[in-house]
Design a protein around this motif. Sequence first.
Motif, PDB file in Angstrom:
ATOM      1  N   ILE A 167       0.859  -1.175   0.000  1.00 39.69           N
ATOM      2  CA  ILE A 167       0.000   0.000   0.000  1.00 39.69           C
ATOM      3  C   ILE A 167       0.900   1.231   0.000  1.00 39.69           C
ATOM      4  O   ILE A 167       1.717   1.417   0.912  1.00 39.69           O
ATOM      5  N   TYR A 169       1.632   5.380   0.029  1.00 32.13           N
ATOM      6  CA  TYR A 169       1.048   6.576   0.627  1.00 32.13           C
ATOM      7  C   TYR A 169       1.897   7.786   0.272  1.00 32.13           C
ATOM      8  O   TYR A 169       3.055   7.669  -0.156  1.00 32.13           O
ATOM      9  N   ARG A 177      -0.454   7.759   5.700  1.00 32.22           N
ATOM     10  CA  ARG A 177       0.314   6.595   6.123  1.00 32.22           C
ATOM     11  C   ARG A 177      -0.512   5.718   7.065  1.00 32.22           C
ATOM     12  O   ARG A 177      -0.505   4.483   6.953  1.00 32.22           O
ATOM     13  N   ALA A 180      -2.950   3.799   5.078  1.00 31.95           N
ATOM     14  CA  ALA A 180      -2.271   2.711   4.372  1.00 31.95           C
ATOM     15  C   ALA A 180      -2.010   1.531   5.298  1.00 31.95           C
ATOM     16  O   ALA A 180      -2.192   0.366   4.914  1.00 31.95           O
ATOM     17  N   GLN A 222      -4.902   1.149  -4.739  1.00 23.31           N
ATOM     18  CA  GLN A 222      -4.105   2.350  -4.459  1.00 23.31           C
ATOM     19  C   GLN A 222      -4.920   3.634  -4.576  1.00 23.31           C
ATOM     20  O   GLN A 222      -4.775   4.539  -3.752  1.00 23.31           O
ATOM     21  N   ARG A 225      -8.500   2.777  -2.308  1.00 21.35           N
ATOM     22  CA  ARG A 225      -8.316   2.194  -0.966  1.00 21.35           C
ATOM     23  C   ARG A 225      -9.341   1.108  -0.665  1.00 21.35           C
ATOM     24  O   ARG A 225      -9.842   0.981   0.456  1.00 21.35           O
ATOM     25  N   THR A 361       3.686  -1.437   3.580  1.00 21.07           N
ATOM     26  CA  THR A 361       3.335  -0.079   3.156  1.00 21.07           C
ATOM     27  C   THR A 361       4.628   0.632   2.779  1.00 21.07           C
ATOM     28  O   THR A 361       5.705   0.292   3.264  1.00 21.07           O
TER      29      THR A 361
END
Length: 368
Positions: A167, A169, A177, A180, A222, A225, A361
């Motif tokens: 993920i 961010y 963050r 994510a 992405q 979400r 992440t």
Amino acid sequence: MADLLTVGNVTAVPGKIQYGQWEALAHPTGHTEFFPIILAQGKTAGPCLWLTAGIHGTEQAGPLAIYRLITEDLLPRLHGTIVALPALNPAGLRTMQRDPYHANDDPNRFWPEKKVISATDPDRDPPSSLERAYQGLYEEIVTSADYFIDFHNAWIGSLSFALRDRILYQPGDAADRDRALALAERLDKMVTAYGHTVVNEYPAETYIREKLHRTASGSVLQKSRIPAFTAELGTGLVPDPAIIQAACAGTRNVMRWAGMLKDDTEAIEGIRVIRPGYAVRRMRTPRVPEACIVHHLVDAGMRVGKGDVVAEMRDVWGRPVGNRVIRSSYEGLVLGRTNGVYFYPGQPIMTMAVRDGDSLTAPYPDTY
């Protein structure tokens, strides 16, 4: 579950499976191309799961998995809605070519991305008809989807596995963050529920360079979400019935985790499921040092150690070439061998799952 969910020309009806189409693009020869839709809704409310397949014309196990999954027997147990599009690249499926003849590029790099691209550059090619179709379909997906799975095939004889994206961010954005991290935790539970071997995607810079954020699952994950992953189902043009059955069982297990089915988890049977005890990511390795013919000595599912011999190198007469053998540079698991035996310098002879010490992440690279 959205009230009166309509996709394309079909509207969901509780307790029924509906069939329809999503008009995709017009051909200059006067006919139109559409994506077939299967819309199944239970009689009780629940999440909405989108399933897609057939975006690469040589990857034909996914449509079969969808057909086998969505049955009249499933409906009485279903809480929520399944929206399935089993043929995202009709031209490629018809011709058994990875890319459609009318787009001339990888269709699984046509999906919307987070970054806004200027539309005013006169030297930049505008989106193809297929890319515009996917952009419109994306808007329908993210309006109703709670979860998303895109079915693919990897290589001949390869493992069945769930491919999990990191993920990304915005750098310096603590709130993004945190979002994510929360999404990565949900995605981890989703791929764990699927029950197949789990493999992480490339690190962030490679991921962006390869345009994997513009795949169907990467875009949904992405940009919007929504928990999404790619399910790789082994061989493409000659689908493995055991993998198709296991993909159906895995998808039903995801539905159980999501609250769409209330019965017991199914065992994943008939395929190899490997849990190495540590996180792994995919890597195209090893690569041949010089032009040669490769005789693979390992196959999908085998564990190899760093320095292990994985192939022999020969010339066109069958004589040893160079150092005679290719050794693995990493400890890991063979996901699948690269198709063919004739290789040029630098080409990978297989794809491995190697130890992944990176976070699930990551900030968007500075180059993005």
